[in-house]
Design a protein around this motif. Structure first.
Motif, PDB file in Angstrom:
ATOM      1  N   UNK A 146       9.571  10.015   4.889  1.00 16.50           N
ATOM      2  CA  UNK A 146       9.563   9.899   6.373  1.00 16.50           C
ATOM      3  C   UNK A 146       8.234   9.115   6.471  1.00 16.50           C
ATOM      4  N   UNK A 147       8.336   7.840   7.396  1.00 20.27           N
ATOM      5  CA  UNK A 147       7.370   7.178   7.715  1.00 20.27           C
ATOM      6  C   UNK A 147       7.041   7.591   9.113  1.00 20.27           C
TER       7      UNK A 147
ATOM      8  N   UNK B  65      12.944   0.777   2.772  1.00 20.97           N
ATOM      9  CA  UNK B  65      12.560   1.412   1.472  1.00 20.97           C
ATOM     10  C   UNK B  65      12.563   2.925   1.492  1.00 20.97           C
ATOM     11  N   UNK B  66      11.785   3.236   2.835  1.00 22.98           N
ATOM     12  CA  UNK B  66      11.476   4.673   2.828  1.00 22.98           C
ATOM     13  C   UNK B  66      12.635   5.389   3.090  1.00 22.98           C
TER      14      UNK B  66
ATOM     15  N   UNK C 290       0.947  -1.127   0.035  1.00 21.93           N
ATOM     16  CA  UNK C 290       0.108  -0.010   0.055  1.00 21.93           C
ATOM     17  C   UNK C 290       0.815   1.246  -0.045  1.00 21.93           C
ATOM     18  N   UNK C 291       2.115   1.026   0.187  1.00 20.78           N
ATOM     19  CA  UNK C 291       2.954   2.322   0.118  1.00 20.78           C
ATOM     20  C   UNK C 291       3.609   2.416  -1.216  1.00 20.78           C
ATOM     21  N   UNK C 292       3.167   2.938  -2.049  1.00 17.83           N
ATOM     22  CA  UNK C 292       3.886   2.936  -3.394  1.00 17.83           C
ATOM     23  C   UNK C 292       4.867   4.366  -3.561  1.00 17.83           C
ATOM     24  N   UNK C 293       6.061   3.799  -3.555  1.00 21.64           N
ATOM     25  CA  UNK C 293       6.981   4.985  -3.765  1.00 21.64           C
ATOM     26  C   UNK C 293       7.204   5.649  -5.126  1.00 21.64           C
TER      27      UNK C 293
ATOM     28  N   UNK D  89       8.135  -3.966   7.713  1.00 21.37           N
ATOM     29  CA  UNK D  89       9.741  -3.562   8.063  1.00 21.37           C
ATOM     30  C   UNK D  89      10.272  -3.365   6.572  1.00 21.37           C
ATOM     31  N   UNK D  90      10.098  -3.797   5.685  1.00 17.92           N
ATOM     32  CA  UNK D  90      10.804  -3.681   4.244  1.00 17.92           C
ATOM     33  C   UNK D  90      10.138  -2.191   3.787  1.00 17.92           C
ATOM     34  N   UNK D  91       9.081  -1.738   4.318  1.00 18.88           N
ATOM     35  CA  UNK D  91       8.551  -0.426   3.896  1.00 18.88           C
ATOM     36  C   UNK D  91       9.431   0.703   4.525  1.00 18.88           C
ATOM     37  N   UNK D  92       9.804   0.377   5.845  1.00 25.34           N
ATOM     38  CA  UNK D  92      10.546   1.444   6.469  1.00 25.34           C
ATOM     39  C   UNK D  92      11.793   1.345   5.930  1.00 25.34           C
TER      40      UNK D  92
END
Length: 358
Positions: free
Chosen positions: A213-214, A206-207, A174-177, A201-204
């Motif tokens: 900023x997450x 990649x962020x 759901x987090x489309x960079x 965790x992987x989203x953090x």
């Protein structure tokens, strides 16, 4: 300090951050922090006096209510007149507004089905922090555009993506960079923030790679509570947003500095008042920088610097504040602390015409 009062305040479910604000504003516990309140809540839970309602809110148990009735509690710092003024000052962030924003963030952010309402609550939160924040939403648009309206060259723009989740974690899909990068370019933004309950965790990871900023809802709520008491300027906020890899540490350091400055101003004025009303004043009611540093040696760690104390004295002796009078590097009380408080509140109220939070 501030144990039995928690039982009274949790008659209706509330959060750690809201209790921290109440401790400072209503009961004068100026050094309260979320960590201090969480420690107290842990003791009260172990004793069966408080129970957790959900992942952020607590309430007093029936046993806790009975126990609270047997206690002698602190009186609130604000008297009836002061409380009325605090609640009615236009343009000044009120506790009710903060509570409303916090409640909406937690309710809609953890619902998973109220995405638009969550986006609107995030926009309110960024307005509370001093941004001109607009809820946009819709296909191809960011959820919230927040602009720091400063002088040319200092203004900056932030796009905010609001992600609610019913199970407390926003999945990585759901987090489309790529989309965030496009939104950043489209809105000519300087920074990108994603707000949600928590993230995979992987989203953090990649962020950080994508300079995104997450921000967890709990951290945003804590920031709002601290900002309501000791706000930091938008210029400092820009420095914080420039560190997506260390956002929480930067945020904590900046607010701790602001809270320390606020507390120091309060302590300096209190010392001036005590010296003025002392039956045997040392120097006709006057105090010096050295006197203040010595008097505060056990209340601050590390001790406040001479420069920090002088900044407080210069502020309090400014004619707009009119709290102290200066004579050859020494200072004495010029007005009652209550009048000083009213004067500063009046200045804040008059600024309501410059910018509105609603």
């Amino acid at each position: 300090m501030f144990f039995g009062e928690i039982l009274m305040l949790l008659d209706s479910p509330s959060t750690t951050s809201a209790l921290t604000v109440a401790a400072k504003e209503r009961f004068g516990y100026s050094q309260a922090s979320n960590a201090e309140i969480r420690l107290r809540l842990g003791f009260l839970q172990d004793a069966g006096l408080v129970e957790r309602v959900d992942w952020q809110r607590f309430r007093t148990t029936p046993t806790g209510k009975v126990f609270a009735d047997s206690l002698t509690l602190q009186n609130e710092v604000a008297g009836p007149l002061e409380a009325e003024l605090q609640g009615s000052s236009e343009g000044v962030p009120s506790q009710s507004l903060l509570d409303e924003i916090v409640e909406e963030l937690q309710r809609f952010g953890n619902a998973g089905t109220e995405s638009e309402e969550f986006e609107k609550s995030v926009a309110k939160a960024f307005r509370f922090l001093g941004f001109h924040a607009e809820h946009l939403g819709g296909s191809g648009r960011t959820d919230v555009l927040a602009v720091a309206q400063l002088a040319p060259g200092d203004t900056y723009r932030v796009i905010v993506d609001a992600k609610s989740s019913g199970n407390g974690v926003v999945p990585e899909v759901r987090v489309a960079f790529d989309a965030l990068r496009e939104h950043k370019q489209k809105h000519k933004a300087d920074y990108v923030v994603v707000v949600g309950p928590d993230f995979a965790t992987r989203s953090k990871n990649w962020a950080i790679e994508n300079r995104v900023i997450m921000m967890q809802i709990e951290d945003l709520v804590s920031t709002l509570a601290r900002h309501a008491v000791s706000p930091i300027p938008l210029s400092d906020m820009r420095d914080i947003l420039s560190r997506p890899d260390a956002l929480k540490d930067e945020m904590a350091d900046r607010y701790s500095t602001a809270e320390r400055q606020t507390l120091l101003v309060s302590k300096v004025l209190d010392l001036a008042f005590q010296e003025a009303v002392d039956d045997d004043p040392i120097a006709s009611g006057y105090i010096s920088v050295e006197n203040i540093i010595y008097a505060l040696r056990k209340e601050f760690s590390p001790r406040p610097s001479a420069d920090a104390v002088r900044e407080c004295l210069e502020f309090l002796s400014n004619p707009l504040v009119a709290a102290l009078e200066e004579d050859k590097g020494r200072y004495k009380l010029a007005d009652s602390p209550q009048n000083v408080s009213f004067r500063l509140r009046g200045i804040g109220k008059s600024m309501g015409s410059v910018s509105r939070l609603d």
